[in-house]
Design a protein around this motif. Structure first.
Motif, mmCIF file in Angstrom:
data_model
loop_
_atom_site.group_PDB
_atom_site.id
_atom_site.type_symbol
_atom_site.label_atom_id
_atom_site.label_comp_id
_atom_site.label_asym_id
_atom_site.label_seq_id
_atom_site.Cartn_x
_atom_site.Cartn_y
_atom_site.Cartn_z
ATOM 1 N N ARG A 56 -4.138 6.130 14.373
ATOM 2 C CA ARG A 56 -3.266 5.011 13.999
ATOM 3 C C ARG A 56 -3.131 4.864 12.498
ATOM 4 N NH1 ARG A 56 -7.308 0.295 16.286
ATOM 5 N NH2 ARG A 56 -6.568 -1.160 14.715
ATOM 6 N N ASP A 57 -4.096 5.371 11.747
ATOM 7 C CA ASP A 57 -4.014 5.255 10.292
ATOM 8 C C ASP A 57 -3.197 6.365 9.654
ATOM 9 O OD1 ASP A 57 -5.416 2.895 10.048
ATOM 10 O OD2 ASP A 57 -7.326 3.953 10.295
ATOM 11 N N ASP A 58 -2.968 7.442 10.387
ATOM 12 C CA ASP A 58 -2.216 8.558 9.811
ATOM 13 C C ASP A 58 -0.825 8.695 10.415
ATOM 14 O OD1 ASP A 58 -4.416 9.466 8.186
ATOM 15 O OD2 ASP A 58 -5.364 10.058 10.068
ATOM 16 N N ALA A 59 -0.555 7.880 11.442
ATOM 17 C CA ALA A 59 0.686 8.047 12.202
ATOM 18 C C ALA A 59 1.941 7.922 11.341
ATOM 19 C CB ALA A 59 0.726 7.027 13.331
ATOM 20 N N ALA A 60 1.860 7.046 10.314
ATOM 21 C CA ALA A 60 3.060 6.785 9.516
ATOM 22 C C ALA A 60 3.601 8.059 8.876
ATOM 23 C CB ALA A 60 2.749 5.761 8.441
ATOM 24 N N ASN A 61 2.697 9.016 8.616
ATOM 25 C CA ASN A 61 3.123 10.235 7.924
ATOM 26 C C ASN A 61 4.106 11.065 8.731
ATOM 27 O OD1 ASN A 61 1.428 9.572 5.891
ATOM 28 N ND2 ASN A 61 -0.280 10.805 6.672
ATOM 29 N N PHE A 62 4.054 10.954 10.048
ATOM 30 C CA PHE A 62 4.955 11.828 10.808
ATOM 31 C C PHE A 62 5.759 11.125 11.901
ATOM 32 C CE2 PHE A 62 1.960 11.863 14.293
ATOM 33 C CZ PHE A 62 0.722 11.735 13.666
ATOM 34 N N LEU A 63 5.362 9.892 12.261
ATOM 35 C CA LEU A 63 6.109 9.234 13.351
ATOM 36 C C LEU A 63 7.566 8.985 12.981
ATOM 37 C CD1 LEU A 63 3.937 6.643 15.281
ATOM 38 C CD2 LEU A 63 4.653 8.945 15.922
ATOM 39 N N GLY A 82 2.670 2.123 3.345
ATOM 40 C CA GLY A 82 3.224 3.477 3.385
ATOM 41 C C GLY A 82 4.420 3.687 2.467
ATOM 42 N N ALA A 83 4.407 3.057 1.276
ATOM 43 C CA ALA A 83 5.506 3.259 0.319
ATOM 44 C C ALA A 83 5.253 4.582 -0.403
ATOM 45 C CB ALA A 83 5.595 2.100 -0.656
ATOM 46 N N THR A 127 0.838 -1.196 0.000
ATOM 47 C CA THR A 127 0.000 0.000 0.000
ATOM 48 C C THR A 127 0.875 1.248 0.000
ATOM 49 O OG1 THR A 127 -0.195 0.269 2.404
ATOM 50 C CG2 THR A 127 -1.825 -1.160 1.335
ATOM 51 N N ILE A 128 0.328 2.280 -0.600
ATOM 52 C CA ILE A 128 1.076 3.529 -0.710
ATOM 53 C C ILE A 128 0.959 4.314 0.599
ATOM 54 C CG2 ILE A 128 1.351 5.641 -2.108
ATOM 55 C CD1 ILE A 128 1.698 2.896 -3.620
ATOM 56 N N ARG A 129 -0.189 4.186 1.236
ATOM 57 C CA ARG A 129 -0.391 4.906 2.499
ATOM 58 C C ARG A 129 -0.477 3.919 3.663
ATOM 59 N NH1 ARG A 129 -3.710 8.339 -0.935
ATOM 60 N NH2 ARG A 129 -5.628 7.217 -0.463
ATOM 61 N N GLY A 130 -0.526 4.471 4.888
ATOM 62 C CA GLY A 130 -0.763 3.636 6.070
ATOM 63 C C GLY A 130 0.505 3.218 6.777
ATOM 64 N N GLY A 131 0.359 2.883 8.053
ATOM 65 C CA GLY A 131 1.505 2.487 8.877
ATOM 66 C C GLY A 131 1.457 1.021 9.230
ATOM 67 N N THR A 132 2.086 0.681 10.340
ATOM 68 C CA THR A 132 2.195 -0.726 10.702
ATOM 69 C C THR A 132 0.968 -1.240 11.462
ATOM 70 O OG1 THR A 132 3.441 -0.043 12.627
ATOM 71 C CG2 THR A 132 4.707 -0.829 10.756
ATOM 72 N N THR A 133 0.013 -0.356 11.772
ATOM 73 C CA THR A 133 -1.241 -0.884 12.327
ATOM 74 C C THR A 133 -2.410 -0.497 11.430
ATOM 75 O OG1 THR A 133 -1.475 1.030 13.771
ATOM 76 C CG2 THR A 133 -0.497 -0.923 14.748
ATOM 77 N N SER A 134 -2.109 -0.166 10.191
ATOM 78 C CA SER A 134 -3.192 0.134 9.245
ATOM 79 C C SER A 134 -3.949 -1.156 8.950
ATOM 80 C CB SER A 134 -2.620 0.710 7.957
ATOM 81 O OG SER A 134 -1.857 -0.276 7.299
ATOM 82 N N THR A 187 9.473 10.891 11.335
ATOM 83 C CA THR A 187 10.210 12.131 11.604
ATOM 84 C C THR A 187 10.492 12.242 13.104
ATOM 85 O OG1 THR A 187 8.899 13.122 9.861
ATOM 86 C CG2 THR A 187 10.196 14.630 11.211
ATOM 87 N N TYR A 188 9.507 11.888 13.915
ATOM 88 C CA TYR A 188 9.694 11.929 15.370
ATOM 89 C C TYR A 188 10.871 11.050 15.776
ATOM 90 C CZ TYR A 188 5.608 14.503 16.986
ATOM 91 O OH TYR A 188 4.719 15.478 17.283
ATOM 92 N N ILE A 189 10.935 9.883 15.118
ATOM 93 C CA ILE A 189 11.986 8.935 15.495
ATOM 94 C C ILE A 189 13.344 9.458 15.015
ATOM 95 C CG2 ILE A 189 12.824 6.576 15.073
ATOM 96 C CD1 ILE A 189 9.699 5.866 15.114
ATOM 97 N N ARG A 190 13.352 9.991 13.783
ATOM 98 C CA ARG A 190 14.592 10.555 13.260
ATOM 99 C C ARG A 190 15.093 11.695 14.145
ATOM 100 N NH1 ARG A 190 12.837 10.510 8.270
ATOM 101 N NH2 ARG A 190 12.284 12.712 8.285
ATOM 102 N N GLN A 191 14.176 12.499 14.640
ATOM 103 C CA GLN A 191 14.562 13.655 15.451
ATOM 104 C C GLN A 191 14.847 13.266 16.902
ATOM 105 O OE1 GLN A 191 15.216 16.550 14.355
ATOM 106 N NE2 GLN A 191 14.358 16.487 12.308
ATOM 107 N N GLY A 192 14.666 12.009 17.216
ATOM 108 C CA GLY A 192 14.935 11.578 18.588
ATOM 109 C C GLY A 192 13.845 11.991 19.568
ATOM 110 N N ILE A 193 12.695 12.455 19.051
ATOM 111 C CA ILE A 193 11.605 12.848 19.952
ATOM 112 C C ILE A 193 10.933 11.593 20.511
ATOM 113 C CG2 ILE A 193 9.345 14.024 20.025
ATOM 114 C CD1 ILE A 193 10.566 15.976 17.922
ATOM 115 N N LEU A 194 10.819 10.588 19.673
ATOM 116 C CA LEU A 194 10.356 9.275 20.129
ATOM 117 C C LEU A 194 11.450 8.270 19.802
ATOM 118 C CD1 LEU A 194 6.654 8.846 18.934
ATOM 119 C CD2 LEU A 194 7.477 8.813 21.276
ATOM 120 N N GLU A 195 11.642 7.301 20.701
ATOM 121 C CA GLU A 195 12.659 6.293 20.404
ATOM 122 C C GLU A 195 12.136 5.253 19.433
ATOM 123 O OE1 GLU A 195 14.605 4.492 23.753
ATOM 124 O OE2 GLU A 195 15.110 6.497 24.493
#
Ligand code: PEP
Ligand code: MG
Length: 892
Positions: A783-790, A474-475, A451-458, A792-800
């Protein structure tokens, strides 16, 4: 004052308490080898404390370190009988960075420190080999210039080519005069282009190499690696300095890697390979002969330039010390053998299990230790096909690794297309922007889902994991053009029917077919699972709703169903029509008529599940998703539905519009549906009870169904639904003339349910934590939109890490612990489980063990992973029992 330098030589080593922390992996390892009286080159490790001092002094080496270095060199001179900058037998050193964790980007080794315009000739005389001495010197200048002066290595190649052309040699200089001329060109280039020199004083060479090695910590590749892998910025870098071994010098030299066991059979015998030292060009290249150590040991031990039995003994000694298969990197310099580094032998997932089981049989380790040796996540590779790695495939794009395994097939953009192609026995990848419940049939028939959209709990991810299909979600760099029926990424365009391969373990989308390795579950796998089952406390159930899922989960060792999502049962064939009829009915009577059609279908589904589960617990969740998910979407489907119901299309459209919601995830779903339409609950409860009686009679195993109410936040919601369920139970009891044993419980997936867990527990026989929705509602992240920004959070170290995958212990976890505590206070014997995606995640499972849950439930293919992870958590928890778990039941 901190100790900065730790010496080692065969038989003795200065080893600080936390050696890996102070000396890095290589330094700590060399100290270990030395202390075990294994042959290592003598040397010392400049500890991470020195790196920290240098860091705080803007990377200048502290003065005190210089003094320590001098003392270290003097010690080395006395141990080796050589002298730095000596007139005879010059001391030459190798410096290697040694981090606490492997880290790409930091400096590699610099060899032959101590060579200069004078010692190169001293060495040439000592070895009677000028070409070797000069080759070493050239290599030193190149690596020094590259590390310390940031020179481009390609420039030296150009200089060498030009000088060769001028002086009339091709491969390398032929005479000492030629060599000297080349070295002079190097010096001149460094002076002219870099405004620097390669110091002639060995101690200065060493200090500069050290300073540059320390500074390489900040290399962008190393920095982003730390960010990505959560390595703290101050983790620390050490540098190991040891006497050079001339392993490339002659036919009595070489290097290799020896392994204590044959990893495929687990047998204790030397394996590995050995490369004989090179002549001529001096570089170990493709042409240098490579030997198989196992073959050498059995056929021609004399072909090894040192004592092969000595190597075998060393490796055995080390294996006995670490109680695991080991591999060592070794070097041989002029017939003398040295161990350079050792580690627990690297192995594939299957080999790891083989070795662990074998070591247990040989009574070298205990079962619990074998369990701890296997990374639960690595089992994934054994349960699914994997890609045979090669460099020559083209990656079209990347997405989320949503469901493991690899699959190759033709692109199909719709379920209809999947059906058509699957009928012709083609392998197919369903490619969609995102999937909906109506795609489930297509997902079952397809070999993989992209799928082009969605995360790991889509939706796509959850369903694919459930049915064990590889899935990438989320490709986002890929695009589907529905009009032209194409999939494109940048300039590359693929059509429906073209072949692609997806790797649901890495998230890669690959153009065309790639060779796949098929899984094989050997006897060792089963043995390991037996070990795990003996060690674990928590139960492991599965999330399953189809017979295929239930059967495969049983084969993987599931001890029941922890979540049967009944909505998935309403999409196939005629069911969706009856469902639509029910939803579109204008009153309860109309709904009942449609539900009457669904009743026998539901009943027979449940009978099958109960039969497969043969008396094991089966938790059936009442209808959860918002009703509009079941309604037709395309004009064609709307027309078809209108015709079926003999109503006007406009009526259908009006009803669809009436059910539309701004936030369906937070809308009319879960138990809210049951409250609006109790007749749905009544039908489902009846189907469950009648099926339980029927399956019990058929198999002889009494069925005690567990009915689970979704999305409860108020005790009164549960009261309302439970009352309906109890009423149906009484009716069926009266009709059948026999009692029914059953449990009613609820999912805990809303913050209010956590806070009110004590009161809700008064009416619930069990709780099952729905961590997908709970994480969504606690964070307020869809949970369906999280992939779009999570990401970035992980890259920025905001979330592990992704909190939907691994429980956020401090937030969501704290709430779960609170609910557990409250629930047990009200009802000590309440059964507590988890059925969100985290139920199959090893790190989360450790938390659930600590929190005292009774079971985890996960998709079928994760069941073995959960069994192993639960066993590991139980072992670790009981070992650290002083730590004190929360809310654990005393009898558990
Ligand atoms: C959950 O929310 O964790 C859960 C298991 O339910 P679903 O994923 O079906 O919403
Ligand atoms: Mg849920």
């Amino acid at each position: 004052m901190p100790k900065r330098i730790f010496t080692f030589s065969r038989g003795s080593a200065e080893r600080p308490a936390d050696a890996a922390e102070a000396l890095g992996l290589k330094g700590a390892n060399l100290a270990l080898l030395a202390s075990l009286d294994l042959p290592v080159p003598p040397g010392f490790t400049v500890a991470t404390s020195a790196w920290r001092e240098a860091k705080s002094e803007s990377n200048a080496l502290p003065q005190a370190l210089r003094a320590d270095l001098r003392a270290g060199i003097e010690w080395l001179e006395s141990v080796t009988g050589r002298r730095f900058d000596g007139d005879v037998r010059p001391l030459l050193l190798a410096a290697r960075t040694s981090a606490r964790v492997q880290m790409p980007g930091i400096a590699e080794s610099v060899l032959d420190i101590g060579l200069n315009d004078r010692t190169v000739d001293v060495l040439a005389r000592e070895l009677n080999d000028a070409a070797f001495a000069y080759r070493s010197y050239r290599r030193f200048i190149e690596s020094y210039a590259s590390l310390v002066l940031d020179a481009d290595p390609a420039e030296f190649e150009e200089i060498s080519d030009a000088e060769g052309e001028r002086a009339g040699w091709t491969e390398e200089p032929q005479t000492v005069a030629d060599w000297r001329a080349l070295i002079a060109c190097y010096h001149a280039h460094i002076d002219r282009e870099l405004g620097a020199v390669v110091p002639q004083t060995p101690l200065e060479q060493l200090t500069n190499v050290l300073a540059a090695s320390f500074a390489s910590w900040r290399h962008p590749v190393a920095t982003s690696h730390r960010l990505l892998h959560g390595v703290p910025e101050n983790a620390g870098l050490a540098v190991t300095v040891h006497a050079m071994i001339f392993n490339e010098r002659n036919q009595k030299s070489g290097r290799g890697r020896a392994v204590s066991r044959d990893l495929t059979t687990g047998e204790s015998r030397l394996s590995g390979e050995f490369t004989l030292g090179a002549r001529g060009s001096g570089e170990i290249g493709d042409s240098a002969p490579v030997f198989d150590l196992a073959a050498l040991a059995s056929e021609d031990p004399a072909g090894f330039p040192a004592d092969l039995s000595e190597l075998t003994q060393h490796v055995r000694r080390l294996e006995a010390h670490v109680c695991d298969a080991v591999e060592v990197d070794f070097m041989i310099g002029d017939g003398a053998l040295f161990l350079m580094q050792s580690r627990v032998a690297r192995r594939t997932a299957a080999e790891a299990i083989r070795v662990a089981v074998e070591l247990t049989k040989e009574e070298i380790i205990e079962e619990n230790e074998a369990i701890l040796r296997i990374d639960p996540a690595s089992l994934d590779l054994l349960l699914h096909p994997t890609i045979e790695r090669s460099d020559d495939y083209v990656v079209l794009g990347r997405g989320m690794p949503a469901s493991p395994g690899a699959a190759t097939g033709e692109i199909a953009f719709s379920t209809e297309r999947v059906q058509a192609r699957a009928k012709e026995d083609r392998t197919v990848i369903l490619v969609r922007n995102e999937t909906y419940p109506e795609d489930i049939h297509g997902m079952h028939l397809a070999d993989g889902v992209l799928t082009i959209r969605g995360g790991t709990t889509s939706h796509a991810a959850v369903v694919a994991r459930g049915i064990g299909k590889p899935c990438v979600t989320g490709a986002g760099s890929l695009r589907i053009n529905a009009e032209t029926g194409t999939l494109f990424a940048g300039d590359r365009v693929l059509k429906e029917g073209d072949e692609i391969t997806i790797d649901g373990s890495s998230g890669e989308v690959i153009v065309g077919a790639v060779a796949l390795l098929r899984p094989s579950l050997t006897g060792d796998f089963a043995t390991l699972m037996e070990f795990a089952d003996r060690a674990r406390r928590m139960g492991v159930r599965t999330n399953a709703e189809t017979p295929i899922e239930a059967r495969s989960a049983r084969a993987f060792g599931a001890e029941g169903i922890g979540l049967c999502r009944t909505e998935h049962m309403f999409f196939e064939g005629d069911r969706i029509q009856a469902m639509r009829e029910m939803i579109l009915a204008s009153d309860a009577e109309g709904r009942r008529a449609a539900l009457d059609k669904l009743l026998p279908i539901q009943r027979s589904d449940f009978v099958e599940l109960f039969e497969i589960m043969a008396g094991l617990p089966v938790t059936i969740r009442l209808l959860d998703p918002p009703l509009h998910e079941f309604l037709p979407k395309s004009d064609g489907e709307i027309a078809e539905t209108a015709a079926m119901l003999s109503v006007d299309e406009a009526v259908v459209r009006q009803r669809i519009a009436g059910l539309e919601e701004f936030n369906p995830m937070l809308g009319h779903r879960g138990c809210r549906l049951a409250i609006s339409y109790p007749e749905i609950v009544e039908m489902q409860a009846r189907a469950i009870f009648e099926a339980a009686i029927e399956a019990g009679e058929k198999t002889g195993d009494a069925v005690v169904p567990e009915i689970m109410v979704p999305l409860v936040s108020l005790r009164r919601e549960l009261d309302f639904v439970k009352e309906r369920v109890d009423r149906v139970a009484a009716l069926v009891t009266a009709e059948r003339g026999r009692g029914i044993d059953y449990h009613v419980g609820t999912m805990i997936e809303l913050p209010r349910a956590i806070v009110r867990a004590d009161t809700i527990a008064e009416v619930a026989d069990f709780f099952s934590f729905g961590t997908n929705d709970l994480t969504q509602t606690v964070y307020g992240i869809s949970r369906d939109d999280a992939a779009n920004f999570l990401s970035t959070y992980i890259r920025q170290g905001i979330l592990e890490r992704d909190p939907f995958q691994t429980v956020d212990v401090e937030g969501v976890g704290e709430l779960i612990a609170m609910a557990v505590e409250k629930a047990r206070r009200t009802r000590p014997d309440i059964t507590l489980g988890v059925c969100g995606e985290q139920g199959g995640d090893p790190a989360s499972i450790a938390f659930f063990e600590e929190t005292g849950l009774d079971y985890v439930s996960c998709s079928p293919f994760r069941v073995p992973i959960a069994r192993l992870a639960a066993a590991q958590s139980a072992i670790r928890f009981s070992r650290a029992s002083g730590r004190g778990g929360r809310n654990r039941r005393q009898d558990g």
